[in-house]
Design an enzyme around this catalytic site. Structure first.
Site, short mmCIF file in Angstrom:
data_model
loop_
_atom_site.label_atom_id
_atom_site.label_comp_id
_atom_site.label_asym_id
_atom_site.label_seq_id
_atom_site.Cartn_x
_atom_site.Cartn_y
_atom_site.Cartn_z
N SER A 52 -3.82 -6.49 6.06
CA SER A 52 -5.21 -6.19 6.46
C SER A 52 -5.85 -7.41 7.13
O SER A 52 -6.04 -8.52 6.36
CB SER A 52 -6.13 -5.71 5.30
OG SER A 52 -5.42 -4.54 4.92
N ASP A 77 0.95 -1.19 0.20
CA ASP A 77 0.12 -0.02 0.03
C ASP A 77 0.94 1.23 0.06
O ASP A 77 1.53 1.59 0.92
CB ASP A 77 -0.85 -0.23 1.25
CG ASP A 77 -2.05 0.99 0.92
OD1 ASP A 77 -2.14 1.49 0.11
OD2 ASP A 77 -2.82 0.95 2.03
#
Lengths: 504, 64
Positions: A107, A100
């Site tokens: 996540s 990211d």
């Protein structure tokens, strides 16, 4: 009232190659993601060449009811175009591992309790450590840090996600959360050496993130960061649910800190949903979040819109009382655990914060820093203290100071190392993450892509005949829901036939 | 360690008529100080030797 709801965490880790500060962080992050996928194997992690199914992502939709025109968006807000130069994987524990911006991100899978949030959050640290071990065996030594600032102007996120009913108006949620988030840091801040975005003034503050928060409510996450983020990507049935994307928090290394971060917030959301949030409104939330962060003595009062002044602990006590008033008789074990820690930490912070060493991150870090200041006579501007602040969050169990404190029993733990190790491999059983993770471990070669609310199969690899299974209900696809079916079907075709016809 | 052993009694003398709970509180505080000192001894060996260079080299790109 209960702490239980669909929730999860996201961690962007700081990444360095020691001795090479000019190394490209996007490249390093890609190495970390790919090394985990190759080291763990296809039954633990989809190959990074697999796709992320972006079909349902809408990062530019705003919870206030409008959609941002793509041309107006900052390029860094676009996360829904598949970039072949970055790596992405979906893990057998239901998590997503990817690059990211310029950080490796884990996540977590969706869970339904703060305790499980702690468990699968720490599993992310183990995933990262396994990746580092794979890289080290290839002669590439990298370091990963679970923190949120570099002290030189850059901040990167640790996010929380909570599922709430769409029927609750967003501005009602925001109004109820603002005073809480301004005060919450005294329970769950990670502590930081340096004041200001560039550490331009020496000192210690409670939160990593406070100096980088510049707005009350807003869509952006990489610039003008808000206390309450309006990103409206439900990753679920949009007319029924909202996914609150919370970016104001710090990465916590104390289990109790993570438990309270998720648990107290879930309870406050419960108050808001019940129309029972305390009627508090701050005069200037952005100023208040910094003022509170800059006062580890916990005496500072912030101004309310009605002119009153309250300390962070007083604001939190008001929320705690409202929770008590709406608790009801049937209090489940997950809720009791969070309330017990909340009450214990709040009482100790009010009398002697040093009693919270091992439970509250900033207090624990501060105790070590003060130890060095006392023993070696260091001033706050001394680089040794800044170095300790960084090394605090190094994931390496030999070098990381918090990791060492946990290993020597100085941090109160909520989950055992065995539970964390199992969570690296296994998905939580109570949400659709169970189906996602099971598909990875059972049908590794035939899962072409996945996302939070879909799994895309390629039953005959190479034939490009793709079949998407949608999972719009976060609580469907649990083990109770679909475990028997998965155990009974022979192969992917069989599974898809049953899912399409609804036989289960 | 020896230096700190000497400091503690002095601290007690500085305070005027401590309340009854004070000795307990001070014992607790001393225990905590000892524990922090033990921890510092333990982590001294793993701390970055060139703190300034280490801090200078820790540069990240902004994220979300």
């Amino acid at each position: 009232m209960t702490v239980r709801r669909v929730m999860g965490t996201e961690t962007e880790y700081g990444v360095t190659r020691p001795g090479d500060p000019r190394a490209n962080p996007v490249h390093l992050s890609g190495q970390v993601v790919r090394a985990y996928a190759t080291g763990a194997g296809p039954a633990r992690a989809l190959p990074t060449g697999s796709g992320w199914d972006y079909a349902d992502e809408t990062p530019l939709r705003d919870a206030r009811g409008f959609e941002m025109a793509r041309a107006l968006a900052d390029i860094s807000q676009l996360t829904d175009t598949d970039d072949p130069t970055t790596a992405n994987s979906v893990l057998s524990n239901g998590a997503r591992l990817y690059v990211d911006h310029a950080h490796p991100e884990y996540s977590s899978p969706e869970v339904v309790s703060p305790r499980d949030a702690v468990r699968w959050d720490r599993a992310g640290d183990e995933v990262m450590l396994q990746s580092l071990a794979t890289l080290a065996a290839q002669g590439e030594v990298l370091r990963l840090y679970k923190n949120n600032v570099d002290g030189k102007g850059a901040s990167y996120g640790t996010h929380e996600n909570y599922l709430v009913p769409r029927a609750v108006p967003f501005l009602t949620i925001a109004a109820g959360l603002l005073p809480f988030f301004v005060a919450r840091q005294v329970l769950v801040g990670a502590g930081r050496v340096g004041l200001g975005q560039f550490s331009e003034r020496p000192g210690f503050q409670i939160s990593q993130r406070a100096d980088y928060i510049e707005a009350e409510i807003g869509l952006e996450t990489t610039l003008k960061r808000p206390i309450v983020n309006t990103r409206d990507e439900p990753h679920a049935l949009g007319e029924k649910y909202r996914r609150l994307h919370i970016i104001v928090g710090d990465a916590t290394l104390c289990d109790v800190g993570t438990l309270l971060r998720l648990g107290t917030t879930s309870l406050v959301l419960g108050l808001i949903e019940a129309g029972a949030a305390p009627p508090l409104e701050l005069a200037d939330p952005v100023a208040a979040i910094r003022e509170i962060s800059h006062d580890p003595g916990l005496r500072h009062t912030v101004e309310l819109a009605d002119g009153r002044r309250m300390t962070a602990l007083e604001i939190l006590a008001t929320y705690r009382q409202a929770v008590q008033d709406h608790l009801g008789d049937d209090v489940d074990a997950d809720t009791r655990e969070v309330l017990d820690h909340w009450d214990g930490v709040a009482a100790d912070l009010a009398t002697d914060p040093t009693r919270c060493v091992g439970r509250v991150d900033w207090v624990t870090k501060l105790a070590v820093l003060e130890g060095y200041r006392r023993r070696d006579g260091l001033e706050w501007g001394d680089p040794r203290l800044s170095a300790i602040d960084i090394q605090w969050s190094d994931l390496d169990p030999a070098r990381g100071l918090a990791a060492r404190m946990r290993a020597s029993g100085r941090l109160v733990t909520v989950v055992t190392p065995e539970e964390v190790a199992a969570a690296v491999v296994d998905p939580p059983v109570e949400t659709r993450a169970w189906f996602r993770g099971q598909c990875v471990s059972r049908y590794a070669g035939q899962v072409r892509a996945a996302s939070w609310d879909s799994v895309v199969f390629e039953p005959a690899p190479g034939r490009r005949d793709l079949r998407r299974v949608q999972l719009p209900e976060p609580l469907r696809g649990s083990r109770a829901d679909i475990g028997e079916l998965l155990d009974s079907v022979g192969d992917v075709d069989d599974l898809l036939a049953h899912l399409v016809t609804g036989e289960d | 360690m020896a230096g700190q052993e000497q400091k503690r009694p002095q601290r007690r003398e500085d305070e005027d008529t401590p309340p009854p709970e004070a000795p307990v509180a001070q014992t607790r505080e001393s225990a905590r100080t000892d524990d922090v000192d033990d921890l510092l001894d333990e982590i001294d060996g793993v701390l970055e030797t060139n703190a300034e260079e280490f801090v200078h080299g820790f540069v990240q790109k902004g994220g979300q």
